[in-house]
Design a protein around this motif. Structure first.
Motif, PDB file in Angstrom:
ATOM      1  N   GLN A 140       0.716  -1.273  -0.036  1.00 38.43           N
ATOM      2  CA  GLN A 140      -0.094   0.190   0.176  1.00 38.43           C
ATOM      3  C   GLN A 140       0.912   1.174   0.017  1.00 38.43           C
ATOM      4  O   GLN A 140       0.505   2.151  -0.679  1.00 38.43           O
ATOM      5  CB  GLN A 140      -0.963   0.021   1.243  1.00 38.43           C
ATOM      6  N   HIS A 141       1.749   1.457   0.824  1.00 39.11           N
ATOM      7  CA  HIS A 141       2.767   2.375   0.834  1.00 39.11           C
ATOM      8  C   HIS A 141       3.453   2.502  -0.335  1.00 39.11           C
ATOM      9  O   HIS A 141       3.761   3.456  -0.701  1.00 39.11           O
ATOM     10  CB  HIS A 141       3.887   2.054   2.031  1.00 39.11           C
ATOM     11  N   TYR A 142       3.998   1.329  -0.914  1.00 40.53           N
ATOM     12  CA  TYR A 142       4.790   1.679  -2.101  1.00 40.53           C
ATOM     13  C   TYR A 142       3.925   2.057  -3.346  1.00 40.53           C
ATOM     14  O   TYR A 142       4.200   3.067  -3.905  1.00 40.53           O
ATOM     15  CB  TYR A 142       4.980   0.118  -2.563  1.00 40.53           C
ATOM     16  N   ASP A 143       2.388   1.493  -3.305  1.00 41.89           N
ATOM     17  CA  ASP A 143       1.636   2.071  -4.315  1.00 41.89           C
ATOM     18  C   ASP A 143       1.510   3.629  -4.225  1.00 41.89           C
ATOM     19  O   ASP A 143       1.459   4.674  -5.129  1.00 41.89           O
ATOM     20  CB  ASP A 143       0.142   1.612  -4.070  1.00 41.89           C
ATOM     21  N   ASN A 144       1.270   4.319  -2.947  1.00 39.42           N
ATOM     22  CA  ASN A 144       1.030   5.487  -2.578  1.00 39.42           C
ATOM     23  C   ASN A 144       2.189   6.308  -3.098  1.00 39.42           C
ATOM     24  O   ASN A 144       1.995   7.431  -3.667  1.00 39.42           O
ATOM     25  CB  ASN A 144       0.719   5.777  -0.948  1.00 39.42           C
ATOM     26  N   LEU A 145       3.304   5.865  -2.591  1.00 40.62           N
ATOM     27  CA  LEU A 145       4.615   6.626  -2.729  1.00 40.62           C
ATOM     28  C   LEU A 145       4.922   6.712  -4.317  1.00 40.62           C
ATOM     29  O   LEU A 145       5.346   7.691  -4.910  1.00 40.62           O
ATOM     30  CB  LEU A 145       5.851   5.746  -2.255  1.00 40.62           C
ATOM     31  N   HIS A 146       4.509   5.667  -5.152  1.00 42.11           N
ATOM     32  CA  HIS A 146       4.678   5.663  -6.367  1.00 42.11           C
ATOM     33  C   HIS A 146       3.762   6.878  -7.141  1.00 42.11           C
ATOM     34  O   HIS A 146       4.377   7.482  -8.025  1.00 42.11           O
ATOM     35  CB  HIS A 146       4.355   4.346  -7.161  1.00 42.11           C
ATOM     36  N   LYS A 147       2.521   7.053  -6.387  1.00 38.21           N
ATOM     37  CA  LYS A 147       1.833   7.925  -6.953  1.00 38.21           C
ATOM     38  C   LYS A 147       2.255   9.401  -6.827  1.00 38.21           C
ATOM     39  O   LYS A 147       2.297  10.174  -7.506  1.00 38.21           O
ATOM     40  CB  LYS A 147       0.326   7.726  -6.526  1.00 38.21           C
ATOM     41  N   TRP A 148       2.787   9.782  -5.523  1.00 35.21           N
ATOM     42  CA  TRP A 148       3.121  10.824  -5.065  1.00 35.21           C
ATOM     43  C   TRP A 148       4.459  11.227  -5.641  1.00 35.21           C
ATOM     44  O   TRP A 148       4.795  12.483  -5.779  1.00 35.21           O
ATOM     45  CB  TRP A 148       2.953  11.072  -3.416  1.00 35.21           C
ATOM     46  N   MET A 149       5.263  10.226  -5.855  1.00 34.61           N
ATOM     47  CA  MET A 149       6.581  10.578  -6.172  1.00 34.61           C
ATOM     48  C   MET A 149       6.933  10.302  -7.713  1.00 34.61           C
ATOM     49  O   MET A 149       8.218   9.939  -7.766  1.00 34.61           O
ATOM     50  CB  MET A 149       7.695   9.849  -5.279  1.00 34.61           C
ATOM     51  N   ASN A 150       5.963  10.213  -8.361  1.00 35.19           N
ATOM     52  CA  ASN A 150       6.197   9.787  -9.664  1.00 35.19           C
ATOM     53  C   ASN A 150       7.174  10.816 -10.268  1.00 35.19           C
ATOM     54  O   ASN A 150       8.147  10.043 -11.199  1.00 35.19           O
ATOM     55  CB  ASN A 150       4.700  10.124 -10.609  1.00 35.19           C
ATOM     56  N   PRO A 151       7.506  11.854 -10.132  1.00 29.70           N
ATOM     57  CA  PRO A 151       8.524  12.619 -11.015  1.00 29.70           C
ATOM     58  C   PRO A 151       9.795  11.933 -10.490  1.00 29.70           C
ATOM     59  O   PRO A 151      10.691  11.985 -11.245  1.00 29.70           O
ATOM     60  CB  PRO A 151       8.200  13.972 -10.594  1.00 29.70           C
ATOM     61  N   LYS A 152      10.024  11.462  -9.297  1.00 34.91           N
ATOM     62  CA  LYS A 152      11.274  11.247  -8.884  1.00 34.91           C
ATOM     63  C   LYS A 152      11.513   9.694  -9.220  1.00 34.91           C
ATOM     64  O   LYS A 152      12.456   9.207  -8.660  1.00 34.91           O
ATOM     65  CB  LYS A 152      11.647  11.609  -7.375  1.00 34.91           C
ATOM     66  N   TRP A 153      10.461   9.032  -9.731  1.00 37.31           N
ATOM     67  CA  TRP A 153      10.621   7.737  -9.796  1.00 37.31           C
ATOM     68  C   TRP A 153      11.743   7.015 -10.441  1.00 37.31           C
ATOM     69  O   TRP A 153      12.310   5.909  -9.796  1.00 37.31           O
ATOM     70  CB  TRP A 153       9.300   7.173 -10.276  1.00 37.31           C
ATOM     71  N   ASP A 154      12.311   7.631 -11.470  1.00 32.39           N
ATOM     72  CA  ASP A 154      13.521   7.085 -12.196  1.00 32.39           C
ATOM     73  C   ASP A 154      14.727   6.978 -11.179  1.00 32.39           C
ATOM     74  O   ASP A 154      15.316   6.122 -11.117  1.00 32.39           O
ATOM     75  CB  ASP A 154      13.936   7.966 -13.522  1.00 32.39           C
ATOM     76  N   PHE A 155      14.719   8.239 -10.540  1.00 35.74           N
ATOM     77  CA  PHE A 155      15.894   8.202  -9.720  1.00 35.74           C
ATOM     78  C   PHE A 155      15.949   7.299  -8.616  1.00 35.74           C
ATOM     79  O   PHE A 155      16.804   6.562  -8.240  1.00 35.74           O
ATOM     80  CB  PHE A 155      15.790   9.775  -8.945  1.00 35.74           C
ATOM     81  N   ILE A 156      14.615   6.897  -7.948  1.00 33.69           N
ATOM     82  CA  ILE A 156      14.353   5.973  -6.900  1.00 33.69           C
ATOM     83  C   ILE A 156      14.932   4.710  -7.503  1.00 33.69           C
ATOM     84  O   ILE A 156      15.571   3.644  -6.747  1.00 33.69           O
ATOM     85  CB  ILE A 156      12.852   6.338  -6.404  1.00 33.69           C
ATOM     86  N   VAL A 157      14.217   4.219  -8.538  1.00 36.94           N
ATOM     87  CA  VAL A 157      14.626   3.057  -9.321  1.00 36.94           C
ATOM     88  C   VAL A 157      16.308   2.800  -9.413  1.00 36.94           C
ATOM     89  O   VAL A 157      16.688   1.522  -9.183  1.00 36.94           O
ATOM     90  CB  VAL A 157      13.873   2.659 -10.448  1.00 36.94           C
ATOM     91  N   MET A 158      16.810   3.862  -9.948  1.00 37.06           N
ATOM     92  CA  MET A 158      17.980   3.855 -10.276  1.00 37.06           C
ATOM     93  C   MET A 158      18.981   3.634  -9.025  1.00 37.06           C
ATOM     94  O   MET A 158      19.671   2.705  -8.837  1.00 37.06           O
ATOM     95  CB  MET A 158      18.504   5.371 -10.683  1.00 37.06           C
ATOM     96  N   GLN A 159      18.836   4.385  -7.943  1.00 36.08           N
ATOM     97  CA  GLN A 159      19.384   4.262  -6.268  1.00 36.08           C
ATOM     98  C   GLN A 159      19.075   2.640  -5.973  1.00 36.08           C
ATOM     99  O   GLN A 159      19.947   2.089  -5.375  1.00 36.08           O
ATOM    100  CB  GLN A 159      18.540   5.068  -5.542  1.00 36.08           C
TER     101      GLN A 159
END
Lengths: 481, 392
Positions: free
Chosen positions: A145-164
């Motif tokens: 649930q947290h993951y889905d929420n964060l994915h929604k709210w942090m969408n612009p940063k998601w590439d950076f997150i996945v890279m990290q």
């Protein structure tokens, strides 16, 4: 989950966590290789995890170190787990200290809770993403649930997150297996404390943020300092009392009220919460005929005690009626009503009070000195809720210093003292106690009681109104035929 | 740039806001402040001729206290944040994080009324002196008054009245001596006195430099003052009528979570995040006692006195309740049972029991257990009770 909602109330500051400093000192001592808790290596599945301690040892160490009972030590130990300084290896969601062979480990200082830096959402997103990369479907439902929420709210940063996350995953693969397992446990424990699942009591779940930063230095502009100076000057002008005097007053208060405190003296007939019989409340209620001896003793302690107890007030009013000086109490009550009442009722009440108590030739004229009377009448031209303060204080002091002592010597009171009940203490058998539990009296709803009291007050007000002789003659009531 | 006062300016406030007079600098004002403070300390020291422990030697020692949980009230689905007793000594109102406010008859453990507020984190709730209404508020920045009715099916939210309006969360509220006035404290650093019927602001109290977390009304015969404690480590005593700050105590090392008056009205106790509770004497204008122990490291969230003022009950963030001997300064008992922080603790109006509300979603009513043959099992729902009111 610190999602900033649209209605940001401006509360961004974490409250002071004053306990962390002392707890850290304690935990460091606990980890001392010589005098701390003894750890051992533990085999978990295939790997060997170093420095594992068990619950019993932790508890014993706390008991010796802090010199407390086992229960207290357990409470303290549970707090250490709840803050994340120690984490359980197996049942990792339950943050309590179990005093048996349950296994725990000390958390690395890197993951200790810190006042200044909250656990950031972005770090949590990276952590969850990394776990997802490692093995799909490994996230628990609340984490998903947290993951889905964060994915929604942090969408612009998601590439950076996945890279990290990928980088960290690769770096992790290079580590040795035991290190990896330990690091996994540590990180998991950290996130359970800072993003607790439902039904986990984590101490880092501190409630709401504060509006004003409690750790910032107060900015002392000139007017703040000026205000402080004015306050200090006023404080210097105010007289304080000697410590010996005020402290002796406390001891005196405690001693005189000792017998009335249900925690120190068992109430008679019995404490309703223990025996489930509400006779104690019934005997001390407002409308009881004969009060208990304890109540009567309490009335003697001070005038304020007498009128604070509803039954005492009834008795006092009875005495005043016999003395034909009931107008003082009536005025006091009317003034209290005005002071604490609704703002819209003030003009009407002040008019009523003036007509009944203050104007020359009023039916229930109160006897106050000329100066106070003058001030009050002048103030009543533009009434505000505190306009009767001076008169009310005068009347209160009059009742306190004069009428009260006459009451204590009066036959009304002495008679009451003789008749007062000393109820026998209840002695219930087990069967009776159980019966009491079943038949707990629901009592009268306070709303009904209030309505009753209001009706009584209205009736008393009507009765207290002066008899208009002319009107009675007009309606031929006085005619005797 | 300080915001202008919202209330009627007293001459002192106007003086403070005026620009710097000639010859005055911030430095000179600060120096003046220091000299005044030193002078005040000297004056107070002269009057301090004895410690509380010495005077308390005359008081007899307390016997052992054996307190047990007599009732456990279960029904809240989330953290219980605040609770208050009714004057009839048996009813309780409690509020929780999910917005539910429940009125219980703690004696029979029945739920009598339930309201769902349109906000979460209802941090303040109070029972009216008449027993006919409750007030509550929290993150909605308002304090709402709900008149209670005898009709069980009536929707209480329909008659709701919004009374107080703050600019940040409501941290505490209490009725004064009648149902018509409410005193509130808020995270925006102010406290205020409101008229319930019209919602009018009667007086506001400015002086804290951070969130105000708690307040308590004085029980004295004059009933003119109240004390508030805040996140700025200060406890301030205010005059209701003039809005002035009459006394201030700043000896705590951390946020003050709760303040409560001593039953005689001449002192008050405070509970703070620095894990201590302190007793402040109002007449001598100083702190007289600190209740702390090395083994207690976690903040105290709530305090209350027993009826005689001999015992001080304090609920802590480490899930325990400590009972202190007010006069001798020692701890008399430690009580366990809650599974999360004890958020609020109040002694009943006639002192027969005290109730503690906790973040583990329950409330526990406890009392002295001397002379009881056996312990009774209580719970939220016993099959023998008639009239169990079901609420979602």
């Amino acid at each position: 989950m610190t999602i900033r909602t649209l209605r940001d109330y401006g509360q961004h500051y974490r409250p002071r966590m004053a306990c962390l400093k002392n707890v850290e000192v304690f935990v460091v001592e606990m980890q001392d290789p010589k005098s701390g808790v003894k750890g051992a290596d533990q085999k978990l599945n295939v790997t060997i995890i170093p420095h594992v301690i068990n619950g019993q040892d932790i508890l014993a160490w706390i008991v010796t170190k802090m010199k407390v009972t086992t229960e207290e030590a357990q409470a303290f130990g549970t707090m250490l787990v709840a803050y994340g300084y120690i984490y359980p290896l197996q049942n990792h969601r339950k943050l309590v200290l179990v005093p048996d062979s349950t296994l725990y480990r000390f958390q690395t200082p890197y993951f200790w809770p810190v006042q200044k830096w909250p656990a950031e959402d972005i770090d949590y997103a990276i952590y969850l993403a990394r776990r997802n990369i490692r093995k799909k479907g490994m996230l628990e439902p609340y984490e998903q649930q947290h993951y889905d929420n964060l994915h929604k709210w942090m969408n612009p940063k998601w590439d950076f997150i996945v890279m990290q996350a990928t980088e960290q995953y690769k770096a992790n693969k290079e580590r040795k297996k035991p290190d990896r397992v330990v690091l996994d446990c540590q990180e998991r424990a950290y996130w359970i404390v800072h993003r607790p699942p439902r039904r986990t009591h984590s101490a880092m779940d501190y409630g709401l943020d504060r509006l004003i930063d409690p750790n910032a230095e107060e900015v002392l502009t000139f007017d703040v300092v000026r205000r402080t100076n004015i306050f200090l000057t006023q404080a210097l002008m105010r007289s304080a009392v000697k410590s010996s005097m005020s402290l002796t007053a406390f001891v005196k208060f405690v001693t005189t009220h000792h017998n009335h405190d249900p925690f120190l003296t068992t109430p008679v007939p019995s404490n309703p919460w223990i025996t489930d019989s509400d006779e104690f409340w019934q005997l001390n209620s407002r409308s009881v005929d004969i009060p208990t001896k304890l109540s009567v003793e309490r009335w003697v302690l001070s005038f304020w005690e007498l009128i604070s107890d509803p039954r005492g007030r009834v008795d006092f009013k009875l005495f005043l009626k016999k003395e034909h000086s009931a107008e003082n109490m009536a005025f006091y009550e009317a003034a209290e009503e005005m002071r604490w009442g609704a703002a819209s009722a003030i003009p009407e009440k002040s008019q009523f009070i003036f007509n009944t108590f203050l104007k020359p030739g009023a039916p229930r004229w109160i006897n106050i000195d000329g100066r106070t009377m003058g001030l009050t009448v002048k103030g009543l031209v533009v009434p505000h809720r505190y306009v009767l303060d001076a008169a009310q204080t005068h009347i209160f002091l009059l009742m306190k210093k004069d009428t009260f002592y006459r009451y204590l010597k009066s036959p009304v009171h002495k008679d009451m003292q003789k008749r007062a009940l000393v109820p026998a203490p209840h002695v219930f058998t087990d069967a009776q106690l159980e019966a009491n539990v079943r038949n707990r009296n629901p009592g009268v709803s306070p709303i009904l009681q209030w309505q009753q009291e209001e009706e009584e007050k209205a009736a008393a007000a009507v009765a207290a109104r002066p008899i208009d002789v002319k009107a009675m003659v007009a309606t031929n009531k006085l005619d005797r035929k | 740039m300080n915001s202008p006062p919202h209330f009627i300016c007293t001459p002192f406030s106007l003086m403070a806001c005026q620009g710097l007079a000639s010859g005055e600098t911030l430095k000179s004002l600060k120096a003046e402040s220091e000299t005044l403070r030193k002078k005040l300390e000297e004056e107070r020291k002269k009057l301090h001729d004895v410690e509380l422990e010495k005077v308390a030697e005359k008081a007899e020692a307390l016997g052992e206290l054996n307190m047990k949980t007599r009732r456990t009230l279960k029904g809240h689905g989330n953290k219980v944040l605040c609770m208050d007793w009714c004057k009839d000594k048996r009813r309780i109102v409690s509020s929780s994080q999910d917005g539910k406010v429940i009125v219980w008859d703690a004696f029979t453990t029945n739920k009598e009324h339930a309201v769902t507020m349109p906000t979460t984190w209802v941090m303040a709730c109070a029972y009216a002196p008449s027993g006919c209404a409750i007030a509550c508020g929290g993150l909605d920045n308002k304090c709402s008054v709900y008149p209670l009715s005898l009709d069980k099916d009536e929707n209480l939210a329909a008659k709701k009245k919004s009374v107080a309006m703050h600019t940040n969360y409501l941290s505490g509220c209490t009725f004064t001596n009648s149902d018509m006035q409410i005193l509130t404290s808020s995270g925006d650093g102010t406290s205020a006195l409101w008229d319930v019927e019209s919602g009018q602001l009667l007086q506001s109290f400015h002086g804290h430099s951070a969130d105000v977390l708690t307040l308590d009304l004085a029980p004295s015969e004059t009933g003119n003052t109240f004390v508030s404690g805040g996140s700025d480590k200060k406890a301030n005593v205010w005059d209701l009528r003039s809005g002035q700050n009459v006394q201030s105590f700043d000896t705590h090392d951390s946020d003050i979570n709760c303040v409560k008056y001593y039953p005689s009205g001449d002192a008050f106790a405070s509970a703070s995040d620095d894990s201590t509770c302190r007793l402040f004497d109002l007449r001598a204008d100083r702190e007289v006692s600190i209740y702390s122990k090395d083994s207690i490291m976690f903040g105290a969230a709530s305090v209350d006195f027993s009826l005689s003022g001999r015992l001080l009950f304090a609920g802590y963030n480490d899930y325990t309740i400590n009972v202190w001997d007010v006069l001798k300064g020692t701890r008399v008992a430690i009580l366990f049972g809650h599974e999360n922080r004890v958020s609020s603790l109040r002694v009943s109006p006639d002192g027969t029991a005290f109730c503690s509300g906790s973040w583990d979603n329950t409330l526990r009513v406890r009392q002295e257990g001397r002379g009881v043959v056996r312990e009774l099992k209580q719970g939220g729902t016993t099959p023998y009770l008639k009239n169990i009111f079901l609420f979602n």
